[in-house]
Design an enzyme around this catalytic site. Structure first.
Site, PDB file in Angstrom:
ATOM      1  N   TYR A  70      -9.647  -3.643 -20.405  1.00 43.32           N
ATOM      2  CA  TYR A  70      -8.414  -3.945 -19.662  1.00 43.32           C
ATOM      3  C   TYR A  70      -7.194  -3.931 -20.577  1.00 43.32           C
ATOM      4  CZ  TYR A  70     -10.950  -4.461 -15.423  1.00 43.32           C
ATOM      5  OH  TYR A  70     -11.714  -4.160 -14.327  1.00 43.32           O
ATOM      6  N   ASN A 105      -4.412  -0.369  -5.966  1.00 46.95           N
ATOM      7  CA  ASN A 105      -4.000  -0.229  -7.360  1.00 46.95           C
ATOM      8  C   ASN A 105      -3.538  -1.562  -7.931  1.00 46.95           C
ATOM      9  OD1 ASN A 105      -4.567   2.408  -6.897  1.00 46.95           O
ATOM     10  ND2 ASN A 105      -2.448   3.090  -6.788  1.00 46.95           N
ATOM     11  N   VAL A 106      -3.815  -1.718  -9.223  1.00 45.01           N
ATOM     12  CA  VAL A 106      -3.484  -2.976  -9.901  1.00 45.01           C
ATOM     13  C   VAL A 106      -2.314  -2.773 -10.872  1.00 45.01           C
ATOM     14  CG1 VAL A 106      -5.859  -3.807  -9.696  1.00 45.01           C
ATOM     15  CG2 VAL A 106      -5.188  -2.540 -11.753  1.00 45.01           C
ATOM     16  N   HIS A 122      -6.721  -5.414  -4.603  1.00 44.74           N
ATOM     17  CA  HIS A 122      -7.598  -5.616  -5.762  1.00 44.74           C
ATOM     18  C   HIS A 122      -6.897  -6.343  -6.908  1.00 44.74           C
ATOM     19  CE1 HIS A 122     -10.309  -2.098  -4.209  1.00 44.74           C
ATOM     20  NE2 HIS A 122     -10.474  -3.215  -3.536  1.00 44.74           N
ATOM     21  N   CYS A 130      -7.592 -18.025 -15.207  1.00 43.07           N
ATOM     22  CA  CYS A 130      -8.668 -18.729 -15.891  1.00 43.07           C
ATOM     23  C   CYS A 130     -10.028 -18.296 -15.339  1.00 43.07           C
ATOM     24  CB  CYS A 130      -8.481 -20.231 -15.696  1.00 43.07           C
ATOM     25  SG  CYS A 130      -9.776 -21.188 -16.474  1.00 43.07           S
ATOM     26  N   GLY A 191      -4.644   9.160  -1.833  1.00 44.53           N
ATOM     27  CA  GLY A 191      -5.176   9.097  -3.197  1.00 44.53           C
ATOM     28  C   GLY A 191      -6.314   8.128  -3.408  1.00 44.53           C
ATOM     29  N   THR A 192      -7.210   8.050  -2.430  1.00 44.02           N
ATOM     30  CA  THR A 192      -8.384   7.190  -2.638  1.00 44.02           C
ATOM     31  C   THR A 192      -9.654   7.947  -2.269  1.00 44.02           C
ATOM     32  OG1 THR A 192      -9.505   5.127  -2.002  1.00 44.02           O
ATOM     33  CG2 THR A 192      -8.042   6.106  -0.343  1.00 44.02           C
ATOM     34  N   ASN A 217      -4.486  13.998  -0.245  1.00 40.49           N
ATOM     35  CA  ASN A 217      -5.403  13.982  -1.382  1.00 40.49           C
ATOM     36  C   ASN A 217      -5.755  15.437  -1.697  1.00 40.49           C
ATOM     37  OD1 ASN A 217      -7.763  13.695  -3.055  1.00 40.49           O
ATOM     38  ND2 ASN A 217      -8.228  11.729  -2.081  1.00 40.49           N
TER      39      ASN A 217
HETATM   40  C1  BJW Z   1      -5.159  12.253  -5.848  1.00 43.28           C
HETATM   41  C2  BJW Z   1      -4.413  12.766  -6.868  1.00 43.28           C
HETATM   42  C3  BJW Z   1      -3.081  13.007  -6.568  1.00 43.28           C
HETATM   43  C4  BJW Z   1      -6.363  12.538  -7.661  1.00 43.28           C
HETATM   44  N1  BJW Z   1      -2.602  12.729  -5.360  1.00 43.28           N
HETATM   45  N2  BJW Z   1      -4.674  11.981  -4.649  1.00 43.28           N
HETATM   46  C5  BJW Z   1     -19.743  -2.294   2.618  1.00 43.28           C
HETATM   47  C6  BJW Z   1     -20.599  -1.233   2.376  1.00 43.28           C
HETATM   48  C7  BJW Z   1     -21.086  -0.997   1.078  1.00 43.28           C
HETATM   49  C8  BJW Z   1     -20.722  -1.819   0.020  1.00 43.28           C
HETATM   50  C9  BJW Z   1     -19.879  -2.862   0.267  1.00 43.28           C
HETATM   51  C10 BJW Z   1     -19.394  -3.087   1.542  1.00 43.28           C
HETATM   52  N3  BJW Z   1     -18.581  -4.178   1.494  1.00 43.28           N
HETATM   53  C11 BJW Z   1     -18.524  -4.610   0.212  1.00 43.28           C
HETATM   54  C12 BJW Z   1     -19.304  -3.839  -0.556  1.00 43.28           C
HETATM   55  C13 BJW Z   1     -19.530  -3.995  -2.028  1.00 43.28           C
HETATM   56  C14 BJW Z   1     -18.428  -3.407  -2.862  1.00 43.28           C
HETATM   57  C15 BJW Z   1     -18.327  -1.905  -2.570  1.00 43.28           C
HETATM   58  O1  BJW Z   1     -17.475  -1.425  -1.880  1.00 43.28           O
HETATM   59  N4  BJW Z   1     -19.232  -1.130  -3.137  1.00 43.28           N
HETATM   60  C16 BJW Z   1     -19.275   0.319  -2.901  1.00 43.28           C
HETATM   61  C17 BJW Z   1     -18.715   1.054  -4.130  1.00 43.28           C
HETATM   62  C18 BJW Z   1     -20.660   0.713  -2.574  1.00 43.28           C
HETATM   63  N5  BJW Z   1     -17.157  -4.076  -2.634  1.00 43.28           N
HETATM   64  C19 BJW Z   1     -16.832  -5.214  -3.247  1.00 43.28           C
HETATM   65  O2  BJW Z   1     -17.609  -5.771  -4.017  1.00 43.28           O
HETATM   66  C20 BJW Z   1     -15.488  -5.814  -2.926  1.00 43.28           C
HETATM   67  N6  BJW Z   1     -15.602  -7.197  -2.616  1.00 43.28           N
HETATM   68  C21 BJW Z   1     -16.122  -7.651  -1.479  1.00 43.28           C
HETATM   69  O3  BJW Z   1     -16.526  -6.887  -0.626  1.00 43.28           O
HETATM   70  O4  BJW Z   1     -16.117  -9.020  -1.380  1.00 43.28           O
HETATM   71  C22 BJW Z   1     -16.821  -9.604  -0.307  1.00 43.28           C
HETATM   72  C23 BJW Z   1     -18.174  -9.944  -0.829  1.00 43.28           C
HETATM   73  C24 BJW Z   1     -18.276 -10.775  -1.914  1.00 43.28           C
HETATM   74  C25 BJW Z   1     -19.537 -11.095  -2.384  1.00 43.28           C
HETATM   75  C26 BJW Z   1     -20.659 -10.556  -1.785  1.00 43.28           C
HETATM   76  C27 BJW Z   1     -20.525  -9.694  -0.707  1.00 43.28           C
HETATM   77  C28 BJW Z   1     -19.258  -9.402  -0.225  1.00 43.28           C
HETATM   78  C29 BJW Z   1     -14.581  -5.780  -4.139  1.00 43.28           C
HETATM   79  C30 BJW Z   1     -14.250  -4.408  -4.573  1.00 43.28           C
HETATM   80  C31 BJW Z   1     -13.427  -4.465  -5.851  1.00 43.28           C
HETATM   81  C32 BJW Z   1     -13.172  -3.090  -6.419  1.00 43.28           C
HETATM   82  N7  BJW Z   1     -12.620  -3.226  -7.731  1.00 43.28           N
HETATM   83  C33 BJW Z   1     -12.186  -2.034  -8.460  1.00 43.28           C
HETATM   84  C34 BJW Z   1     -11.780  -2.484  -9.886  1.00 43.28           C
HETATM   85  C35 BJW Z   1     -10.447  -3.221  -9.842  1.00 43.28           C
HETATM   86  C36 BJW Z   1     -10.027  -3.669 -11.195  1.00 43.28           C
HETATM   87  C37 BJW Z   1      -9.683  -2.511 -12.084  1.00 43.28           C
HETATM   88  O5  BJW Z   1      -8.664  -1.840 -11.877  1.00 43.28           O
HETATM   89  O6  BJW Z   1     -10.456  -2.269 -13.017  1.00 43.28           O
HETATM   90  O7  BJW Z   1     -11.092  -1.423  -7.784  1.00 43.28           O
HETATM   91  S1  BJW Z   1     -13.406  -0.740  -8.494  1.00 43.28           S
HETATM   92  C38 BJW Z   1     -12.240   0.582  -8.429  1.00 43.28           C
HETATM   93  O8  BJW Z   1     -12.447   1.341  -7.212  1.00 43.28           O
HETATM   94  C39 BJW Z   1     -10.864  -0.081  -8.287  1.00 43.28           C
HETATM   95  C40 BJW Z   1     -10.213   0.763  -7.242  1.00 43.28           C
HETATM   96  O9  BJW Z   1      -9.167   0.058  -6.613  1.00 43.28           O
HETATM   97  C41 BJW Z   1     -11.344   1.095  -6.322  1.00 43.28           C
HETATM   98  C42 BJW Z   1     -11.122   2.307  -5.445  1.00 43.28           C
HETATM   99  O10 BJW Z   1     -10.967   3.455  -6.218  1.00 43.28           O
HETATM  100  P1  BJW Z   1      -9.887   4.535  -5.778  1.00 43.28           P
HETATM  101  O11 BJW Z   1      -8.539   3.957  -5.858  1.00 43.28           O
HETATM  102  O12 BJW Z   1     -10.280   5.150  -4.498  1.00 43.28           O
HETATM  103  O13 BJW Z   1      -9.982   5.575  -6.996  1.00 43.28           O
HETATM  104  P2  BJW Z   1     -11.021   6.792  -7.221  1.00 43.28           P
HETATM  105  O14 BJW Z   1     -10.951   7.168  -8.662  1.00 43.28           O
HETATM  106  O15 BJW Z   1     -12.342   6.482  -6.655  1.00 43.28           O
HETATM  107  O16 BJW Z   1     -10.423   7.981  -6.338  1.00 43.28           O
HETATM  108  C43 BJW Z   1      -9.203   8.626  -6.675  1.00 43.28           C
HETATM  109  C44 BJW Z   1      -8.868   9.594  -5.558  1.00 43.28           C
HETATM  110  O17 BJW Z   1      -7.587  10.114  -5.832  1.00 43.28           O
HETATM  111  C45 BJW Z   1      -9.818  10.801  -5.463  1.00 43.28           C
HETATM  112  O18 BJW Z   1     -10.176  11.007  -4.095  1.00 43.28           O
HETATM  113  C46 BJW Z   1      -8.969  11.980  -5.946  1.00 43.28           C
HETATM  114  O19 BJW Z   1      -9.268  13.211  -5.290  1.00 43.28           O
HETATM  115  C47 BJW Z   1      -7.598  11.502  -5.578  1.00 43.28           C
HETATM  116  N8  BJW Z   1      -6.516  12.069  -6.369  1.00 43.28           N
HETATM  117  N9  BJW Z   1      -5.274  12.924  -7.996  1.00 43.28           N
HETATM  118  C48 BJW Z   1      -3.476  12.203  -4.423  1.00 43.28           C
HETATM  119  N10 BJW Z   1      -2.275  13.541  -7.525  1.00 43.28           N
HETATM  120 ZN    ZN Z   2      -8.430 -22.911 -17.248  1.00 44.94          ZN
END
Ligand code: BJW
Ligand code: ZN
Length: 249
Positions: A70, A105-106, A122, A130, A191-192, A217
């Site tokens: 990070y 996005n963060v 996120h 903490c 973009g996701t 996208n």
């Molecule tokens: C362009 C471009 C250009 C390129 N123009 N586009 C239901 C079903 C299955 C699983 C689950 C579910 N519900 C919950 C889950 C579990 C889990 C999950 O989803 N898992 C799946 C992966 C299977 N979810 C969680 O755990 C979430 N919490 C939750 O559900 O809590 C309730 C709970 C708690 C306890 C028990 C049970 C339930 C939390 C999810 C947190 C995600 N965190 C991250 C890290 C954040 C911190 C950090 O920054 O490090 O978030 S993971 C990472 O992925 C980050 C992102 O926000 C997130 C999404 O990614 P994103 O933004 O889509 O990026 P990419 O790289 O995947 O895609 C980029 C896209 O851009 C591509 O399509 C390119 O083509 C495109 N692109 N250039 C436009 N110029």
């Molecule tokens: Zn503390």
């Protein structure tokens, strides 16, 4: 298949007539600012998959390693500016009576571009909190610290204020985003890769409630039935859409 110019026009017309618009953005929206995405090619950090570092278990097992991941990303972000896609979304907010931007996005680049009606699903990489949940949470923009600094209130390690896998989203964030997605006339998916839930479910909710859903996208990824696709980079397509809107209003 409709060509891109036709799709831009279709989106302009849909936005022009809409009172309520909602938008979900992901890492691709910041790609043209130089911020690496998670799942596109080249997404390894020191031989690790970033996804294996974005968990509470990874932080518990290897706090220095996760902290450095990070810290590296914070240092990278210091040199990044909002791109024309961020700026177009900020302008769109001012042109629609009711607008909400839900971002995964963060990086705070939407805010730097001027977006105000925004929900950070996120969390935020510039906030530290903490890890022992004593309640301490504060913006902290320092970089170059080798490991998690101690919490000023209780001494336990601080952690980045982001949401890791298996953690709940910030209180109220998903509720606000669902309200907007469930009542909007137009929903934009920008973009996701649409694989991370519950954020990815917002587009399905919007479609199920009758919104017109558009994806911007270069490699469209959403599986929402009936979605309209503008295949290209957000930083090029969104400004074209805003230019079209300006020409009509
Ligand atoms: C362009 C471009 C250009 C390129 N123009 N586009 C239901 C079903 C299955 C699983 C689950 C579910 N519900 C919950 C889950 C579990 C889990 C999950 O989803 N898992 C799946 C992966 C299977 N979810 C969680 O755990 C979430 N919490 C939750 O559900 O809590 C309730 C709970 C708690 C306890 C028990 C049970 C339930 C939390 C999810 C947190 C995600 N965190 C991250 C890290 C954040 C911190 C950090 O920054 O490090 O978030 S993971 C990472 O992925 C980050 C992102 O926000 C997130 C999404 O990614 P994103 O933004 O889509 O990026 P990419 O790289 O995947 O895609 C980029 C896209 O851009 C591509 O399509 C390119 O083509 C495109 N692109 N250039 C436009 N110029
Ligand atoms: Zn503390």
């Amino acid at each position: 298949m409709a060509d891109l110019e036709d799709m831009v026009r279709e989106l302009v017309i849909a936005l022009d007539g809409a009172r309520k618009v909602a938008c979900l953005t992901g890492a691709g929206c910041s790609a043209e600012s130089g911020v690496p995405t998670f799942r596109d090619a080249g997404g390894l950090w020191r031989g690790r998959d970033p996804m294996s570092l974005a968990t509470p278990g990874a932080f518990a097992a290897e706090p220095e390693l996760v902290w450095q991941f990070y810290d590296f990303r914070r240092a990278t972000l210091e040199g990044c500016l909002p791109n024309p896609g961020h700026r177009a979304l900020a302008e769109l907010e001012g042109r629609v009576p009711e607008f909400l931007l839900a971002t995964q996005n963060v990086d705070r680049l939407h805010q730097a571009a001027g977006s105000k009606r925004i929900v950070e699903l996120h969390g935020d990489i510039w906030t530290l909190r903490c890890s022992a949940r004593c309640g301490h949470e504060a913006e902290d923009r320092r970089t170059g610290i080798p490991g998690p600094p101690p919490c000023p209130d209780c001494g336990e390690p601080l952690r980045p204020g982001v949401v890791w896998f298996g953690e709940g989203l910030p209180p109220g964030a998903m509720e606000g985003a669902q309200r907007a997605a469930g009542t909007c006339q137009v929903f934009l998916v920008v973009g996701t890769s649409s694989v991370v839930y519950p954020a990815a479910g917002l587009a399905d909710l919007a479609a199920a409630r009758g919104a017109r859903v558009f994806e911007i996208n270069p490699r469209p990824a959403s599986r929402v039935a009936g979605i309209r696709v503008l295949a290209g980079p957000a930083g090029e397509i969104l400004p074209r859409v805003l230019a079209g809107l300006r020409a009509r209003q």
